[in-house]
Design an enzyme around this catalytic site. Sequence first.
Site, mmCIF file in Angstrom:
data_model
loop_
_atom_site.group_PDB
_atom_site.id
_atom_site.type_symbol
_atom_site.label_atom_id
_atom_site.label_comp_id
_atom_site.label_asym_id
_atom_site.label_seq_id
_atom_site.Cartn_x
_atom_site.Cartn_y
_atom_site.Cartn_z
ATOM 1 N N HIS A 35 27.965 -48.866 -72.636
ATOM 2 C CA HIS A 35 28.274 -47.298 -72.636
ATOM 3 C C HIS A 35 30.135 -47.605 -72.589
ATOM 4 C CE1 HIS A 35 28.220 -42.901 -72.177
ATOM 5 N NE2 HIS A 35 28.649 -43.003 -71.566
ATOM 6 N N HIS A 61 35.937 -42.985 -67.013
ATOM 7 C CA HIS A 61 35.160 -41.741 -67.142
ATOM 8 C C HIS A 61 34.170 -41.594 -66.226
ATOM 9 C CE1 HIS A 61 32.005 -42.476 -70.049
ATOM 10 N NE2 HIS A 61 31.334 -41.636 -70.359
ATOM 11 N N ASP A 62 33.373 -42.421 -66.130
ATOM 12 C CA ASP A 62 31.929 -42.538 -65.361
ATOM 13 C C ASP A 62 31.626 -42.857 -63.332
ATOM 14 O OD1 ASP A 62 30.262 -40.788 -66.695
ATOM 15 O OD2 ASP A 62 30.015 -42.276 -67.863
ATOM 16 N N GLU A 65 32.739 -40.191 -60.828
ATOM 17 C CA GLU A 65 31.346 -39.308 -60.829
ATOM 18 C C GLU A 65 29.597 -39.906 -60.635
ATOM 19 O OE1 GLU A 65 30.547 -35.991 -64.263
ATOM 20 O OE2 GLU A 65 28.041 -37.225 -64.422
ATOM 21 N N ASP A 66 29.982 -41.680 -61.413
ATOM 22 C CA ASP A 66 28.612 -42.490 -61.166
ATOM 23 C C ASP A 66 28.981 -43.804 -59.788
ATOM 24 O OD1 ASP A 66 27.182 -40.631 -62.395
ATOM 25 O OD2 ASP A 66 27.709 -42.255 -64.620
ATOM 26 N N ASP A 122 32.112 -39.708 -75.127
ATOM 27 C CA ASP A 122 31.085 -39.377 -74.512
ATOM 28 C C ASP A 122 29.926 -39.462 -74.680
ATOM 29 O OD1 ASP A 122 29.647 -40.869 -71.195
ATOM 30 O OD2 ASP A 122 29.690 -38.310 -71.072
HETATM 31 ZN ZN ZN Z 1 29.470 -41.775 -69.724
#
Ligand code: ZN
Length: 184
Positions: A35, A61-62, A65-66, A122
Amino acid sequence: MTAPIPSLTRALMFAAQKHTDQRRKGERAEPYVNHLIDVVDTLARHTDGADVDLLMAGALHDTIEDTETKYEELKREFGENVADIVRECTDDKSLPKAERKRLQAENAPHKSERARMVKIADKTSNLRSILDSPPPDWDNARKLEYFDWSKSVVDGCRGINAGLEREFDDLHKKGTAKFTPKVA
Ligand code: ZN
């Protein structure tokens, strides 16, 4: 200034390590990094690779957050500009999921141009994933709902890159036709 290609590959390596144990939700349970590379590739294709900070932010980018990554760590490793774009693309995980989704659409128009481009890439990657390798437990109604919510976020990000928007819109159209119940 560090040369662009080593900067980008370092960001990809960092993201790959941070997301090592994560898989995508699709039936093939792709490695999460697929991804991230799709997002970088989508941004690169529509900008001719001209803005390395944008591509690095796409790779990362993640991470906040993740994964356990903190803003400060990104700033130290990749500079304030990249860290700021990633932070703009990060949901507040202390909020309930429905509220986070609502805020993504509501806040999108107030984001920087680069953050809005990462957001579109995204969502484009996510729609592509649902079309290519759908989550096995999602019925068509849930897929449609995701497609429409994604469009509401992208609608708030428009006006920067027509080609990128068109790629999203083509996938949105394809999925909507595929997942909408046929009326006899
Ligand atoms: Zn993403």
